[in-house]
Design an enzyme around this catalytic site. Structure first.
Site, PDB file in Angstrom:
ATOM      1  N   CYS A   2       0.818  -1.213   0.000  1.00  0.00           N
ATOM      2  CA  CYS A   2       0.000   0.000   0.000  1.00  0.00           C
ATOM      3  C   CYS A   2       0.852   1.264   0.000  1.00  0.00           C
ATOM      4  CB  CYS A   2      -0.879   0.024   1.235  1.00  0.00           C
ATOM      5  SG  CYS A   2      -1.878  -1.439   1.419  1.00  0.00           S
ATOM      6  N   ARG A  27       4.907  -0.026  -6.245  1.00  0.00           N
ATOM      7  CA  ARG A  27       4.883  -0.872  -5.052  1.00  0.00           C
ATOM      8  C   ARG A  27       3.897  -2.031  -5.177  1.00  0.00           C
ATOM      9  NH1 ARG A  27       7.198   1.864  -0.617  1.00  0.00           N
ATOM     10  NH2 ARG A  27       5.980   0.641   0.846  1.00  0.00           N
ATOM     11  N   TRP A  74      -3.150  -2.630  -1.431  1.00  0.00           N
ATOM     12  CA  TRP A  74      -2.822  -4.021  -1.796  1.00  0.00           C
ATOM     13  C   TRP A  74      -3.547  -4.860  -0.758  1.00  0.00           C
ATOM     14  CZ3 TRP A  74      -0.278  -8.390   0.101  1.00  0.00           C
ATOM     15  CH2 TRP A  74       0.218  -9.287  -0.851  1.00  0.00           C
ATOM     16  N   ASN A 100      -1.506   2.251   6.026  1.00  0.00           N
ATOM     17  CA  ASN A 100      -0.652   1.136   5.604  1.00  0.00           C
ATOM     18  C   ASN A 100      -0.391   0.269   6.828  1.00  0.00           C
ATOM     19  OD1 ASN A 100      -0.466   2.326   3.133  1.00  0.00           O
ATOM     20  ND2 ASN A 100       1.724   2.750   3.225  1.00  0.00           N
ATOM     21  N   GLY A 101      -0.279  -1.027   6.631  1.00  0.00           N
ATOM     22  CA  GLY A 101       0.013  -1.924   7.752  1.00  0.00           C
ATOM     23  C   GLY A 101      -1.197  -2.768   8.091  1.00  0.00           C
ATOM     24  N   GLU A 482      18.607 -17.298  -8.026  1.00  0.00           N
ATOM     25  CA  GLU A 482      18.153 -15.951  -8.361  1.00  0.00           C
ATOM     26  C   GLU A 482      17.642 -15.902  -9.809  1.00  0.00           C
ATOM     27  OE1 GLU A 482      17.149 -13.524  -6.961  1.00  0.00           O
ATOM     28  OE2 GLU A 482      17.326 -11.837  -8.303  1.00  0.00           O
ATOM     29  N   LYS A 486      13.882 -14.702 -10.876  1.00  0.00           N
ATOM     30  CA  LYS A 486      13.655 -13.579 -11.796  1.00  0.00           C
ATOM     31  C   LYS A 486      12.722 -14.017 -12.908  1.00  0.00           C
ATOM     32  CE  LYS A 486      14.568 -10.960 -10.089  1.00  0.00           C
ATOM     33  NZ  LYS A 486      15.071 -10.435  -8.863  1.00  0.00           N
ATOM     34  N   GLU A 489       8.987 -14.736 -11.664  1.00  0.00           N
ATOM     35  CA  GLU A 489       8.190 -13.615 -11.161  1.00  0.00           C
ATOM     36  C   GLU A 489       7.765 -12.653 -12.255  1.00  0.00           C
ATOM     37  OE1 GLU A 489      10.074 -11.097  -8.228  1.00  0.00           O
ATOM     38  OE2 GLU A 489      12.002 -11.305  -9.199  1.00  0.00           O
ATOM     39  N   HIS A 505      18.851 -36.775  -8.473  1.00  0.00           N
ATOM     40  CA  HIS A 505      18.064 -37.217  -7.314  1.00  0.00           C
ATOM     41  C   HIS A 505      16.594 -36.809  -7.441  1.00  0.00           C
ATOM     42  CE1 HIS A 505      21.742 -38.529  -5.467  1.00  0.00           C
ATOM     43  NE2 HIS A 505      22.265 -37.342  -5.677  1.00  0.00           N
ATOM     44  N   LYS A 604       6.342  -4.336  -4.148  1.00  0.00           N
ATOM     45  CA  LYS A 604       7.759  -3.977  -4.019  1.00  0.00           C
ATOM     46  C   LYS A 604       8.230  -4.100  -2.573  1.00  0.00           C
ATOM     47  CE  LYS A 604      11.651  -2.533  -5.649  1.00  0.00           C
ATOM     48  NZ  LYS A 604      12.415  -3.570  -6.357  1.00  0.00           N
TER      49      LYS A 604
HETATM   50  C1  F6R Z   1      12.233 -10.317  -6.202  1.00  0.00           C
HETATM   51  C2  F6R Z   1      12.181  -9.416  -5.076  1.00  0.00           C
HETATM   52  C3  F6R Z   1      11.721  -9.964  -3.779  1.00  0.00           C
HETATM   53  C4  F6R Z   1      12.399  -9.245  -2.624  1.00  0.00           C
HETATM   54  C5  F6R Z   1      11.808  -9.721  -1.286  1.00  0.00           C
HETATM   55  C6  F6R Z   1      12.518  -9.089  -0.115  1.00  0.00           C
HETATM   56  O1  F6R Z   1      12.731  -9.683  -7.347  1.00  0.00           O
HETATM   57  O2  F6R Z   1      12.475  -8.257  -5.193  1.00  0.00           O
HETATM   58  O3  F6R Z   1      11.905 -11.339  -3.697  1.00  0.00           O
HETATM   59  O4  F6R Z   1      13.766  -9.506  -2.672  1.00  0.00           O
HETATM   60  O5  F6R Z   1      10.454  -9.388  -1.230  1.00  0.00           O
HETATM   61  O6  F6R Z   1      12.443  -7.698  -0.186  1.00  0.00           O
HETATM   62  P1  F6R Z   1      13.457  -6.771   0.554  1.00  0.00           P
HETATM   63  O7  F6R Z   1      14.786  -6.974  -0.053  1.00  0.00           O
HETATM   64  O8  F6R Z   1      12.923  -5.383   0.334  1.00  0.00           O
HETATM   65  O9  F6R Z   1      13.449  -7.161   1.996  1.00  0.00           O
END
Ligand code: F6R
Length: 609
Positions: A2, A27, A74, A100-101, A482, A486, A489, A505, A604
């Site tokens: 949010c 976000r 959100w 927010n929260g 990673e 990527k 997502e 395995h 985000k």
């Molecule tokens: C993926 C991504 C997320 C964040 C995760 C932790 O591209 O960005 O997996 O890495 O939500 O977020 P932070 O780093 O802000 O704690």
């Protein structure tokens, strides 16, 4: 997740609110709304979907007035709907709240308020805040006092901005475990949950502390502590530019941010080698204290967790300190072995991830020293850690982390070198040599970015797959995790990562003709082992995409597509090899018609558990 904006000033509020909400779109959200105060009334507009839809509705409704609040939601409590979109109001519609929260005790508060005659119109936890403030205002008609009294009843996390029809030109804000920044611009006062929404008006902002309140008016901002006493604000100067919020000629933020990575590497390393010795003064620990560290936990989520997997290899390899990497959501509910000589490294781009924050608190309670590695100045992770290293990524807009990840990896690499230095496990000239080679990765990443034809070709070959496997060994395994994240997502193509030795395995059962296997096959002590794994995959019909070291002709015998990257020492391969995987994921996502900057269902900052 949010987002909150608020403006009170000398010009119309709605355009400022809409522009602020646009800046917060990155976000992730499902609905949006604004409330504007005028002539002793509040007028509200809510819409499902994008801020553009809200902007049209606001224009049609001709929302006039110079004081208002806005929100992108959100969904957590209550499905995404117009009724659940913020702002929420009191029964008489004279108080409006954005939040927010999560208000954890909202069920109990709602029952109590309903018993007192309050009527609710949404399924949200937020609405209780509006009614609590209404009840408190009826007792003491002062918005600051009413908000203060209401929040004393609320458990959980909140960033709140509140307006009342009875207090023209005033916005009252407060926070607990959810960020709120405030600034005075040339045309009035602004509040937001993220500095990006107000940086075009001012670079001098106050990052509110937990429990603080503030009252914004068009010409002044008054700050209060939790006891309601007036206090002086602490001003923070933001030194990055608003152009981080623009695409700068790139088709999307993700590509722009991938291209910023050489700069991130250079900025993260700037000033770290002083007279041939590594210096990370922000850690705030003496050499003696650092020398006592005998166990490291890296705690993080998602991409930041993957940066931790890379750090494990480096810290154990260089400093010989046992290092565990744990997802924060697990760490916080376990009973990890923590002693006063345990170092917990909390990695978080946003600095506000709820699970990581909870894990930090838990670790500190148990006596560990906590270092934060974050990208956001003044963020909760920065404030609640004993020391902090800021990654120099600058604001990251695309939801999928790229440049922040690289900033984390470089910062963790520095930490690994520092621990090796204080533990006396490496000679000074060795550290200098490694530091120089680490700095060289900036130019190597530039060279990768200068020719992406092999990556685009591999993307075309993968785009119609329904699943893909990423494999590697050692550093390559960490990089694979990673790469797979990527891809899934942003392209919604199912991807898994495996340490290549684990293939036989289980996951090898997945392989069939044309199944994409993306392998990290750079020069390393385990190169031959990776080649064996590629042969096993090839024998089962897999289509191999290999990320390999320039000059390696052998790899062509085993792979259908080869993406060459410059030769680096294995310990730095995560920095270079991650970049083609970011580009590959993005190209596949673009070919599949996905919104690479705002993937579905993702936010985000993940500020809820
Ligand atoms: C993926 C991504 C997320 C964040 C995760 C932790 O591209 O960005 O997996 O890495 O939500 O977020 P932070 O780093 O802000 O704690």
């Amino acid at each position: 997740m949010c987002g909150i904006v608020g403006f009170t000033g000398s010009t119309a509020a709605s355009p400022v609110l809409i522009e602020g909400l646009r800046r917060l779109e990155y976000r992730g959200y499902d609905s949006a709304g604004v409330a504007v105060q005028r002539n002793g009334q509040l007028r509200l507009v809510h819409r499902m979907g994008k801020v553009a839809g809200l902007a049209e509705a606001v224009e049609q409704e001709q929302l006039e007035g110079t004081c208002g609040i806005g929100h992108t939601r959100w969904a957590t409590h209550g499905r995404p709907s117009t009724a659940n979109a913020h702002p929420h109001t009191s029964c008489d519609g004279r108080i409006a709240v954005v939040h927010n929260g999560i208000i954890e005790n909202y069920v109990e508060l709602k029952e109590e308020l309903e018993a007192d005659g309050h009527r609710f119109t949404s399924q949200t936890d937020t609405e209780v805040a509006a009614h609590l403030i209404e009840a408190a205002y009826a007792q003491t008609p002062d918005l600051v006092e009413a908000v203060r009294a209401a929040t004393q009843r609320m458990a959980g996390a909140y960033g709140l901005a509140v307006i009342s029809a009875d207090e023209p030109g005033a916005i009252v804000v407060t926070r607990k475990d959810s960020p709120i920044v405030i600034g005075m611009g040339p045309d009035g006062a602004r509040v937001a949950s993220d500095v990006i929404a107000l940086i075009d008006a001012t670079r001098d902002v106050t990052v509110m502390a937990d429990g603080e309140l503030a009252k914004l008016s068009p010409t002044e901002i008054t700050y209060y502590n939790a006891a309601g006493q007036v206090v002086d604000p602490k001003i923070t100067h933001i030194d990055w530019d608003i152009d981080v919020a623009e695409k700068g000629g790139y088709p999307d933020f993700m590509l722009k941010e991938i291209h910023e990575q050489p700069r991130v590497i250079r900025d993260t390393l700037a000033g770290r080698l002083v007279d041939g010795t590594l210096a990370i003064d922000e850690l705030d620990l003496s050499v003696e204290e650092l020398n006592l560290i005998d166990r490291v936990y890296v705690i993080a989520c998602g991409t930041s967790y993957h940066a931790g997997l890379i750090a494990k290899n480096l810290i154990e390899g260089w400093a010989r300190i046992p290092t565990e990497v744990e997802v924060a959501s697990e760490f916080r509910y376990r009973n990890p072995i923590i002693t006063p000589t345990t170092l917990v490294v909390a990695v978080s781009q946003s600095g506000e991830t709820a699970d990581t924050l909870a894990a930090i608190r838990d670790a500190r309670c148990k006596g560990a020293k906590v270092f934060g590695i974050t990208n956001v100045i003044g963020s909760p992770v920065a404030r609640e850690s004993d020391g902090v290293i800021y990654t120099k990524a600058n604001k990251e807009i695309a939801v999928a982390s790229t440049k922040s990840f690289l900033g984390q990896v470089v910062s963790l690499t520095l930490l690994g070198l520092l621990l090796a230095q204080v533990k006396g496990k490496m000679r000074t000239n060795q550290i200098r040599l490694l530091f120089r080679e680490l700095a060289d990765t900036a130019a190597q990443v530039e060279s990768i970015l200068s020719d992406v034809s092999a990556i685009d070709e591999a993307a075309l070959a993968c785009k119609d797959a329904s699943s893909a496997l990423f494999i590697g060994r050692g550093m390559g395994a960490a990089i694979s995790y990673e790469g797979a994240l990527k891809l899934k997502e942003i392209s919604y193509l199912h991807a898994e990562a495996y340490a290549a030795g684990e293939m036989k395995h289980g996951p090898i059962a997945l392989l069939c003709d044309g199944f994409p296997v993306i392998a990290i096959a750079t020069q390393s002590p385990v190169y031959d082992k990776v080649i064996s794994n590629l042969q096993e995959s090839k024998a089962r019909g897999a289509m191999i995409v290999a990320v390999a070291t320039e000059g390696d002709e052998e790899i062509r015998k085993h792979a259908d597509h080869v993406i060459y990257i410059p030769k680096v020492r294995d310990c730095f391969s995560a920095i270079t090899a991650s970049v083609p995987l970011q580009l590959l994921a993005r190209s596949i996502a673009v070919l599949r018609g996905c919104n690479v900057d705002q993937p579905r269902n993702l936010a985000k900052s993940v500020t809820v558990e």
